[in-house]
Scaffold this motif. Sequence first.
Motif, PDB file in Angstrom:
ATOM      1  N   TYR A   9       0.863  -1.196   0.000  1.00 31.09           N
ATOM      2  CA  TYR A   9       0.000   0.000   0.000  1.00 31.09           C
ATOM      3  C   TYR A   9       0.890   1.234   0.000  1.00 31.09           C
ATOM      4  O   TYR A   9       1.915   1.281   0.706  1.00 31.09           O
ATOM      5  CB  TYR A   9      -0.913   0.033   1.226  1.00 31.09           C
ATOM      6  N   THR A  10       0.489   2.240  -0.797  1.00 28.26           N
ATOM      7  CA  THR A  10       1.255   3.480  -0.896  1.00 28.26           C
ATOM      8  C   THR A  10       0.406   4.657  -0.455  1.00 28.26           C
ATOM      9  O   THR A  10      -0.712   4.847  -0.961  1.00 28.26           O
ATOM     10  CB  THR A  10       1.741   3.713  -2.337  1.00 28.26           C
ATOM     11  N   PHE A  11       0.927   5.416   0.508  1.00 26.64           N
ATOM     12  CA  PHE A  11       0.333   6.703   0.857  1.00 26.64           C
ATOM     13  C   PHE A  11       0.928   7.754  -0.073  1.00 26.64           C
ATOM     14  O   PHE A  11       2.154   7.881  -0.167  1.00 26.64           O
ATOM     15  CB  PHE A  11       0.651   7.073   2.307  1.00 26.64           C
ATOM     16  N   THR A  12       0.094   8.500  -0.767  1.00 25.62           N
ATOM     17  CA  THR A  12       0.566   9.543  -1.675  1.00 25.62           C
ATOM     18  C   THR A  12       0.079  10.904  -1.192  1.00 25.62           C
ATOM     19  O   THR A  12      -0.930  11.017  -0.499  1.00 25.62           O
ATOM     20  CB  THR A  12       0.069   9.299  -3.112  1.00 25.62           C
ATOM     21  N   ASN A  13       0.833  11.956  -1.567  1.00 18.50           N
ATOM     22  CA  ASN A  13       0.480  13.331  -1.210  1.00 18.50           C
ATOM     23  C   ASN A  13       0.114  13.435   0.276  1.00 18.50           C
ATOM     24  O   ASN A  13      -0.967  13.870   0.663  1.00 18.50           O
ATOM     25  CB  ASN A  13      -0.684  13.823  -2.074  1.00 18.50           C
ATOM     26  N   VAL A  14       1.050  13.006   1.124  1.00 21.30           N
ATOM     27  CA  VAL A  14       0.798  12.967   2.569  1.00 21.30           C
ATOM     28  C   VAL A  14       0.711  14.385   3.126  1.00 21.30           C
ATOM     29  O   VAL A  14       1.648  15.179   2.996  1.00 21.30           O
ATOM     30  CB  VAL A  14       1.915  12.179   3.285  1.00 21.30           C
ATOM     31  N   THR A  15      -0.430  14.706   3.744  1.00 20.86           N
ATOM     32  CA  THR A  15      -0.632  16.026   4.355  1.00 20.86           C
ATOM     33  C   THR A  15      -1.131  15.919   5.792  1.00 20.86           C
ATOM     34  O   THR A  15      -1.518  16.927   6.387  1.00 20.86           O
ATOM     35  CB  THR A  15      -1.639  16.852   3.532  1.00 20.86           C
ATOM     36  N   GLU A  16      -1.118  14.703   6.344  1.00 15.74           N
ATOM     37  CA  GLU A  16      -1.555  14.477   7.718  1.00 15.74           C
ATOM     38  C   GLU A  16      -1.017  13.124   8.173  1.00 15.74           C
ATOM     39  O   GLU A  16      -0.587  12.312   7.342  1.00 15.74           O
ATOM     40  CB  GLU A  16      -3.088  14.485   7.810  1.00 15.74           C
ATOM     41  N   PRO A  17      -1.028  12.862   9.488  1.00 13.94           N
ATOM     42  CA  PRO A  17      -0.561  11.553   9.969  1.00 13.94           C
ATOM     43  C   PRO A  17      -1.467  10.419   9.490  1.00 13.94           C
ATOM     44  O   PRO A  17      -2.666  10.607   9.262  1.00 13.94           O
ATOM     45  CB  PRO A  17      -0.620  11.701  11.498  1.00 13.94           C
ATOM     46  N   HIS A  18      -0.858   9.230   9.355  1.00 11.27           N
ATOM     47  CA  HIS A  18      -1.609   8.041   8.945  1.00 11.27           C
ATOM     48  C   HIS A  18      -1.116   6.832   9.742  1.00 11.27           C
ATOM     49  O   HIS A  18      -0.050   6.883  10.381  1.00 11.27           O
ATOM     50  CB  HIS A  18      -1.417   7.749   7.449  1.00 11.27           C
ATOM     51  N   ALA A  19      -1.900   5.767   9.656  1.00  8.71           N
ATOM     52  CA  ALA A  19      -1.519   4.507  10.300  1.00  8.71           C
ATOM     53  C   ALA A  19      -1.962   3.337   9.426  1.00  8.71           C
ATOM     54  O   ALA A  19      -3.054   3.373   8.846  1.00  8.71           O
ATOM     55  CB  ALA A  19      -2.142   4.382  11.691  1.00  8.71           C
ATOM     56  N   ILE A  20      -1.113   2.330   9.334  1.00  6.09           N
ATOM     57  CA  ILE A  20      -1.434   1.120   8.583  1.00  6.09           C
ATOM     58  C   ILE A  20      -1.069  -0.086   9.444  1.00  6.09           C
ATOM     59  O   ILE A  20       0.012  -0.124  10.045  1.00  6.09           O
ATOM     60  CB  ILE A  20      -0.706   1.087   7.219  1.00  6.09           C
ATOM     61  N   ILE A  21      -1.988  -1.043   9.543  1.00  7.31           N
ATOM     62  CA  ILE A  21      -1.796  -2.222  10.394  1.00  7.31           C
ATOM     63  C   ILE A  21      -2.143  -3.473   9.580  1.00  7.31           C
ATOM     64  O   ILE A  21      -3.197  -3.527   8.934  1.00  7.31           O
ATOM     65  CB  ILE A  21      -2.689  -2.172  11.651  1.00  7.31           C
ATOM     66  N   GLY A  22      -1.262  -4.452   9.616  1.00  7.44           N
ATOM     67  CA  GLY A  22      -1.516  -5.734   8.960  1.00  7.44           C
ATOM     68  C   GLY A  22      -1.759  -6.825   9.990  1.00  7.44           C
ATOM     69  O   GLY A  22      -1.029  -6.936  10.971  1.00  7.44           O
ATOM     70  N   PHE A  23      -2.811  -7.616   9.773  1.00  3.78           N
ATOM     71  CA  PHE A  23      -3.151  -8.718  10.680  1.00  3.78           C
ATOM     72  C   PHE A  23      -2.932 -10.049   9.956  1.00  3.78           C
ATOM     73  O   PHE A  23      -3.440 -10.249   8.837  1.00  3.78           O
ATOM     74  CB  PHE A  23      -4.602  -8.610  11.150  1.00  3.78           C
TER      75      PHE A  23
END
Length: 245
Positions: A133-147
């Motif tokens: 997964y790619t976050f593009t044009n980041v302008t705020e915090p994000h979180a990614i979690i894989g289970f």
Amino acid sequence: NTGTSSLTVFSATTDSVTEYSVSPSGPVTIPVSGSEKFYVTFHPSSNGTKTGNVRFAHDGLGSPGTVGVTGEGNAVDTFIVSGTASPGGTITPDGPQKVPNGGSITFDFAADVCYHLDSVLVDGANLGPILTYTFTNVTEPHAIIGFFSKDKFKITSVAGLNGTITPADSAIVDCGTDQQFVITPDAYYNVDTLFVDGIPVDSTTSYTFKNVTTVHTIYATFKFVGYTLTVNVVGNGTVVKNPDL
């Protein structure tokens, strides 16, 4: 180098590592009549003018040498994008990552042996078992979690007439574990043939699948071995078996 021997610069450092960086940072040997360029990069943490010093530790006179530097610019906003993986797999990169304003970052998932990626949550939204997964044009915090979840496999068991297999019908087995099946003939019957994944094996009253990593089948048939008739004679007389087989 205007001296009569080579000059070695052991290190080039700044007094504000968050505001400035130097490349190369050493060690560097400069021959007689030679020269070396050192590049100073400004990394403003806030808007405005910043001053600092670059120190050169060398084997010449006057070591260390100091050069003042001044930079002016605007700070680049960065945002934290956090990557997390549950037990059973990995995420790359792992942990909180700084991403510049408007930048992008890609995360990749990989499952361990006997596990599979079950789901991926991006900012709380379930996107399913996506491997990247790619976050593009980041302008705020994000979180990614894989289970990740443990792989499981079905072993189907079938018993013919006049006997049983335990566990009956089927067993769901965790990947990498063992599973035993017990074959029990009815009275006056024995195990005739035992098939494992369609292949006959030696007849036995138990069979264990070792280190299960795929689906399996087990099937048993039974054969009649006869009855035992015991005759007791009371009084005078005899018992004759007829026909005498």
